[in-house]
Scaffold this active site. Structure first.
Site, PDB file in Angstrom:
ATOM      1  N   LYS A   4       0.857  -1.181   0.000  1.00 38.61           N
ATOM      2  CA  LYS A   4       0.000   0.000   0.000  1.00 38.61           C
ATOM      3  C   LYS A   4       0.891   1.227   0.000  1.00 38.61           C
ATOM      4  CE  LYS A   4      -4.056   1.943   2.333  1.00 38.61           C
ATOM      5  NZ  LYS A   4      -5.076   1.714   3.399  1.00 38.61           N
ATOM      6  N   ASP A  99     -14.502   1.866  10.991  1.00 38.40           N
ATOM      7  CA  ASP A  99     -15.004   1.676   9.632  1.00 38.40           C
ATOM      8  C   ASP A  99     -15.266   0.194   9.351  1.00 38.40           C
ATOM      9  OD1 ASP A  99     -15.918   2.627   7.194  1.00 38.40           O
ATOM     10  OD2 ASP A  99     -13.941   2.647   6.255  1.00 38.40           O
TER      11      ASP A  99
END
Length: 204
Positions: A4, A99
């Site tokens: 990432k 989340d």
């Protein structure tokens, strides 16, 4: 592994860099088998911040339900227990995910075992109110005051109301909304605009 990176257009944004670094540091400290494993992180010679994590073949819960339809209750319970275990470790460390949603959980085979859940994306992680000082973080350091973060379809009432440091109960509410999606194939207030969803979480 999967890598990432900070998108180049955000590389000069100090807040984005701090959020990215906090995400990898928070996740790297967690060792539960149902949490994504972080192998390495750092900054390249050209200033790109990155981290390397385990590569997970399989589908997100969102992809799985959209393709195969709702889960039966025993399978749903099996998946939710795994996610709850990962959250227990995070909560014990003073961290709230903020989340929890179908797109942030992968399901696949690991070590010959089917239906292993992996909790992903700690990008919105924050310290609980009681633990913020101990962890050395406050949500206000990263998130602008009054800014609402999360995914409206799965947000807890306190997140919808603008609480910047929700606690473990907030994640458990979102886990319940995720469970609703798994057995029905839809989020609790699907078909409404994001603001209407948030109001519904608070009032309905």
């Amino acid at each position: 592994c999967a890598i990432k990176l900070i998108r180049p257009e955000h590389a000069g944004n100090a807040d984005v860099l701090r959020r990215f670094e906090r995400e990898v540091q928070a996740t790297a400290a967690l060792t539960h088998p149902n949490t994504i494993a972080i192998y390495d992180y750092g900054i390249t010679d050209d200033g790109t911040f990155y981290y390397a994590m385990e590569y997970l073949p399989g589908d997100t819960l969102e992809q799985l339900v959209m393709r195969d339809g709702p889960m039966d209750a025993p399978r749903c319970i099996h998946v939710l227990r795994q996610i709850a275990g990962a959250l227990h470790e995070a909560h014990s460390a003073g961290l709230t995910h903020r989340d929890i949603k179908p797109g942030n959980v992968m399901l696949g085979a690991r070590g010959g075992v089917a239906d292993v859940a992996k909790l992903l994306d700690f990008g919105l992680v924050t310290a609980h109110k009681a633990d913020a000082d101990a962890v050395g973080d406050t949500a206000g350091d990263i998130t602008q005051t009054g800014m609402v973060v999360g995914t409206p379809a799965y947000m807890s009432p306190e997140q919808c109301a603008g609480d910047q440091q929700p606690g473990p109960a907030s994640d458990l509410y979102s886990l319940g909304a995720l469970g609703y999606f798994l057995v029905t194939g839809r989020s609790p207030f699907e078909g409404r605009a994001p603001l209407q969803m948030m109001l519904a979480h608070m009032s309905e």
